[in-house]
Design an enzyme around this catalytic site. Structure first.
Site, PDB file in Angstrom:
ATOM      1  NE  ARG A 136      29.036  10.929  27.989  1.00 18.83           N
ATOM      2  CZ  ARG A 136      29.716  12.064  27.941  1.00 18.83           C
ATOM      3  NH1 ARG A 136      30.508  12.399  28.946  1.00 18.83           N
ATOM      4  NH2 ARG A 136      29.617  12.860  26.897  1.00 18.83           N
ATOM      5  CB  CYS A 188      -0.926  -0.010   1.208  1.00 24.59           C
ATOM      6  SG  CYS A 188      -1.838   1.519   1.459  1.00 24.59           S
ATOM      7  CB  CYS A 204       0.719   1.438   4.254  1.00 25.50           C
ATOM      8  SG  CYS A 204      -1.010   0.926   4.309  1.00 25.50           S
ATOM      9  CD1 TRP A 246      24.560  18.077  22.516  1.00 21.01           C
ATOM     10  CD2 TRP A 246      25.131  18.299  20.375  1.00 21.01           C
ATOM     11  NE1 TRP A 246      25.760  18.719  22.477  1.00 21.01           N
ATOM     12  CE2 TRP A 246      26.134  18.876  21.163  1.00 21.01           C
ATOM     13  CE3 TRP A 246      25.275  18.317  18.993  1.00 21.01           C
ATOM     14  CZ2 TRP A 246      27.258  19.463  20.631  1.00 21.01           C
ATOM     15  CZ3 TRP A 246      26.389  18.911  18.454  1.00 21.01           C
ATOM     16  CH2 TRP A 246      27.377  19.468  19.274  1.00 21.01           C
ATOM     17  CB  VAL A 256      21.592   7.083  17.888  1.00 26.23           C
ATOM     18  CG1 VAL A 256      22.225   6.158  18.925  1.00 26.23           C
ATOM     19  CG2 VAL A 256      21.747   6.502  16.493  1.00 26.23           C
ATOM     20  CG  HIS A 307      29.577  14.721  14.911  1.00 27.62           C
ATOM     21  ND1 HIS A 307      28.521  14.991  14.074  1.00 27.62           N
ATOM     22  CD2 HIS A 307      29.055  14.013  15.944  1.00 27.62           C
ATOM     23  CE1 HIS A 307      27.410  14.464  14.572  1.00 27.62           C
ATOM     24  NE2 HIS A 307      27.714  13.861  15.701  1.00 27.62           N
ATOM     25  CD1 TRP A 322      23.051  17.656  15.256  1.00 28.06           C
ATOM     26  CD2 TRP A 322      21.641  17.915  13.545  1.00 28.06           C
ATOM     27  NE1 TRP A 322      21.945  18.314  15.729  1.00 28.06           N
ATOM     28  CE2 TRP A 322      21.060  18.491  14.695  1.00 28.06           C
ATOM     29  CE3 TRP A 322      20.945  17.962  12.339  1.00 28.06           C
ATOM     30  CZ2 TRP A 322      19.807  19.087  14.666  1.00 28.06           C
ATOM     31  CZ3 TRP A 322      19.693  18.553  12.312  1.00 28.06           C
ATOM     32  CH2 TRP A 322      19.146  19.110  13.469  1.00 28.06           C
TER      33      TRP A 322
END
Length: 792
Positions: A412, A78, A81, A508, A489, A423, A483
């Site tokens: 972390r 579809c 959808c 962020w 995530v 980045h 970014w």
């Protein structure tokens, strides 16, 4: 992000040729295997924070649940959808904090195994939405959404309306959503043990107060109530002039207005979730001062939250190249291609210290020269660790998290530093502005897919890349794409067990870090100012703003690496020496060479090696000694073989017995301890067991080779002296003789060759037979003489 994407690895690359028929059959079989997987996946997965329903779990999810459910019935074929799936995923991310009260689910009715479920609930068109209240019975059909909106805001308001319906069971975890009265506010702290009470003043048709209430559903020490503008006594008491607006009220009676960038839902929720003492349910927030005093944890390093630290980036490189890649003994095929692209991007765009950049470029040059389809990680690691021998290039070992340190060791660290590294690479590529927009992103994608240790994370990243990475058309788009995926995530992992309570997963940059990055639509919804975000990212991850605090000194790192490399090589050589001594003790375990090498062995018999001379030392050569920079001098030394034989010996040679002494390819590394022990032990044994005849032979041979030994010993001392100056690390190296093998022939013949020994044995046998013959002859003569004398 240590399997390799589900692919088995092989130690050997095999070339296989298929005829056209076999190729066609392989394609058909692969297609048949892939189609069911695609059909099972549908439009949603668990990573979208949507419950995927099936005949096996539909009853347990929809019925007798303590939370309300909103279910989408769809078909993969579809088109509407497919278009609506992006809205449904966005809604799931938007109301993720509401899960204890209401959750989202979906089921693919195009899948034949799901057809009975769709028929059971009377689904005739797609997409269809049905609402199931908390504790629904298994006989209910659900309440269908008629003419539901196709945007996140409208669907969010529909869910709130359904929750407030009075003819259904209220979810136990859902807080009250109705407007509060003055009497309730006055007695609130008498019946509730919370630290903060947030009052959202708004008009009757506003949903901000109820949305903020549900956003704080999973947080402790705070409660949110909605107050209408019709409560004039409370409005005048709090001096409210704007609607909506938020005020904080505590048990002591103090009142203060919540300062936010914009009077909107997302800004209220963000500010309230970060009030002192407010923590997510189940996560206790220990003060940072206690972490600093805790001697059992790693020392806390104060850092600036608004800056990137080079220590994190170099730690990410170390862990990536020395720890994560080490899980792969061999790297082949697509994985090798991904590694080459990854290293090339690092060597091109990493904005680090000159020594680290030089190390990355050296590794990249070596890797690009590898033309095969397979490399061993041990070879890659040797190149990475040995680049400092010939230059000042070095990649410091060990990790030292600063901006990426967590309140505990499990938080972390490496994932945070990898995001920062990615980045920085995208921003640096934009600053250079002469590369393919997808170059850096594809290198990241390949590395994560092939090598990142968290396999579910790698799967999620790959799904995001397949979704819209091909829409990146410029370097600015590449920066913004990474970014936006990072924020996706963060949204998915917010509230997860891996979330650090001191560093919660947020969208962020936050308003306090970049106020201009945030804006509000006319509907009151939050929106990103992408141009401001792009400018902020380019400034934040610029190489000029990266802090160099807590970095290991380059000179110390270089000395440490050289010492460690020298120690490693000596340890390996010591291990080889131990193996040689073990084989010397059990010589019977040695086997002869194949027939193909008999001719070479005979040549060596005719010209015995110099090291077989009794008591003679042999020159020690190490890597880096010589005038051509490759560990060898341009002029051939007397003990070296001609170039033709050197080429033949480039491949490892098997052990052989020459002159009854174990011979092995001459090593370039010195085992100092073994040489010292063997030298003096050999002298002691020789002095104790030599006979006078053997001593005379040794003295004669010593006269013949005295001049040659003097010249060679002088050259060895000269070469080792230059090597000592080159290392410059306080290592003193002296030439020692080759360790003498512990064979009985060495003790008896003092360096006799096999030919000499054979001649000695032969002469001994001949002399023995002659003596025996003479003895028999004289015995016979004596008997004959006695017989003649006795005759008459």
């Amino acid at each position: 992000m240590a399997r390799r994407g589900g692919r088995a690895t092989s130690y050997y690359a095999t070339e296989t040729r298929l005829n056209p028929i076999n190729s066609f059959l392989c394609v058909v079989i692969s297609f048949l295997c892939v189609v069911p997987v695609i059909a099972d996946a549908g439009l949603y997965s668990a990573s979208d924070q949507i419950i995927v329903l099936s005949p096996d779990n539909v009853d347990s999810v929809l019925f007798s649940s303590s939370a309300a459910l909103l279910v989408e019935f769809y078909a993969t074929w579809c088109g509407h959808c497919v278009a609506f799936s992006t809205v449904w995923k966005s809604l799931a991310r938007d109301i993720k904090e509401w899960k204890p009260a209401v959750d989202l689910a979906a089921i693919d009715c195009a899948d034949e195994k799901n057809r009975p479920v769709c028929i059971r609930f009377g689904i005739t068109g797609y997409p269809s939405l049905k609402f199931f209240p908390a504790y629904s019975s298994n006989t209910t059909q659900g309440r269908e959404f008629q003419g539901f909106p196709r945007d996140v805001r409208g669907l969010r308001h529909h869910i709130i309306d359904k929750l407030e319906m009075r003819d259904q069971m209220w979810p136990p975890a859902c807080p009250p959503l109705e407007a509060a009265s003055e009497a309730e506010i006055d007695s609130f702290f008498q019946t509730n043990s919370v630290k903060h009470l947030a009052l959202v003043f708004e008009k009757k048709n506003s949903y901000v107060g109820r949305e903020v209430t549900l956003d704080l559903l999973q947080y402790e020490n705070i409660a949110v109530r909605r107050v209408l503008d019709t409560e004039t006594s409370l409005v005048s008491r709090f001096n409210v002039t704007d609607f909506p607006s938020c005020y904080l009220y505590n048990s002591s009676g103090s009142i203060s207005r919540l300062k936010v960038l914009n009077e909107a839902r997302v800004f209220y929720s963000y500010a309230l979730q970060r009030l002192p003492g407010v923590v997510r349910t189940g996560k206790m927030k220990t003060p940072i001062i206690d972490l600093i005093k805790n001697s059992t944890e790693e020392e806390w390093r104060p850092f600036n939250k608004t800056r990137v630290y080079m220590s994190d980036l170099e730690s990410a490189l170390h862990y990536s190249l020395r720890v994560e890649l080490a899980a792969h003994v061999t790297i082949t095929g697509a994985d090798l291609t991904a590694l080459k692209k990854y290293i090339n991007v690092l060597a091109t765009y990493f904005s680090g210290r000159p020594s680290v950049k030089s190390a990355l470029k050296a590794v990249d040059s070596w890797l690009q020269e590898q033309e095969g389809t397979e490399i061993k990680y041990s070879d890659f690691r040797d190149v990475l660790d040995s680049v400092g021998e010939t230059s000042d290039a070095v990649l410091p070992e060990g990790v030292q998290w600063v901006g990426c340190q967590g309140s505990q060791a499990r938080y972390r660290g490496y994932p945070c530093s990898v995001w920062n590294l990615f980045h920085v690479l995208t921003v640096q590529a934009k600053e250079i502005d002469d590369s393919d927009p997808l170059e850096v992103l594809q290198a990241m994608r390949g590395y994560v897919k092939s090598f990142f240790g968290c396999r579910p994370c790698a799967t999620h990243f790959e799904s995001m890349a397949q979704e819209n990475m091909n829409k990146v058309t410029s370097l600015s788009d590449a920066v913004l794409w990474l970014w936006s995926q990072h924020n996706r995530v963060n949204n998915r992992l917010a509230g997860d067990l891996s979330e650090d309570p001191h560093f919660p997963k947020i969208q962020w940059p936050p308003p306090e870090l970049c106020p201009n990055c945030h804006s509000v639509k006319w509907t009151g919804e939050h929106s990103w100012n992408r141009e401001e975000v792009s400018a902020f990212l380019q400034n934040y991850f610029s190489s000029d703003r990266i802090l160099s605090d807590y970095l290991q000194d380059e000179t110390q790192a270089l000395i440490h690496q050289r010492n460690q490399l020298t120690a490693t090589r000596m340890e390996k050589e010591a291990g080889r020496g131990a193996e040689r001594r073990a084989r010397d003790i059990h010589p019977a375990s040695l086997t002869e060479e194949p027939q193909g090498e008999e001719q070479e062995e005979e040549e060596e018999e005719e010209e015995p090696a110099l090291e077989e001379q009794a008591g003679e030392q042999y020159p020690v050569r190490m890597e880096g000694i010589g005038g051509d920079g490759k560990g060898r001098t341009p002029n051939r030394e007397p003990w070296e073989k001609p170039q033709g034989e050197q080429k033949r010996e480039q491949s490892p040679r098997k052990l052989r017995i020459v002159g009854l002494k174990l011979q092995k390819t001459q090593e370039d590394i010195v085992d100092l301890d073994s040489f010292v022990n063997q030298h003096y032990k050999a002298k002691a044994r020789s002095a104790a067991s030599m006979s006078s005849v053997v001593r005379q032979r040794s003295l004669q041979k010593q006269d013949d080779t005295e001049d040659f030994q003097f010249e060679r010993g002088w050259r060895v001392k000269r070469d080792l002296g230059s090597q000592e100056q080159k290392l410059g690390v306080g290592v003193r190296i002296e030439p020692y003789p080759r360790p003498q093998n512990k064979h009985w022939m060495s003790l008896l013949s003092v360096g006799f060759s096999r030919l000499d020994a054979s001649l000695c044995v032969l002469l001994y046998l001949l002399s023995s037979m002659c003596l025996l013959a003479m003895y028999l002859y004289f015995q016979l003569r004596v008997k004959l003489r006695h017989a003649k004398v006795s005759l008459p």
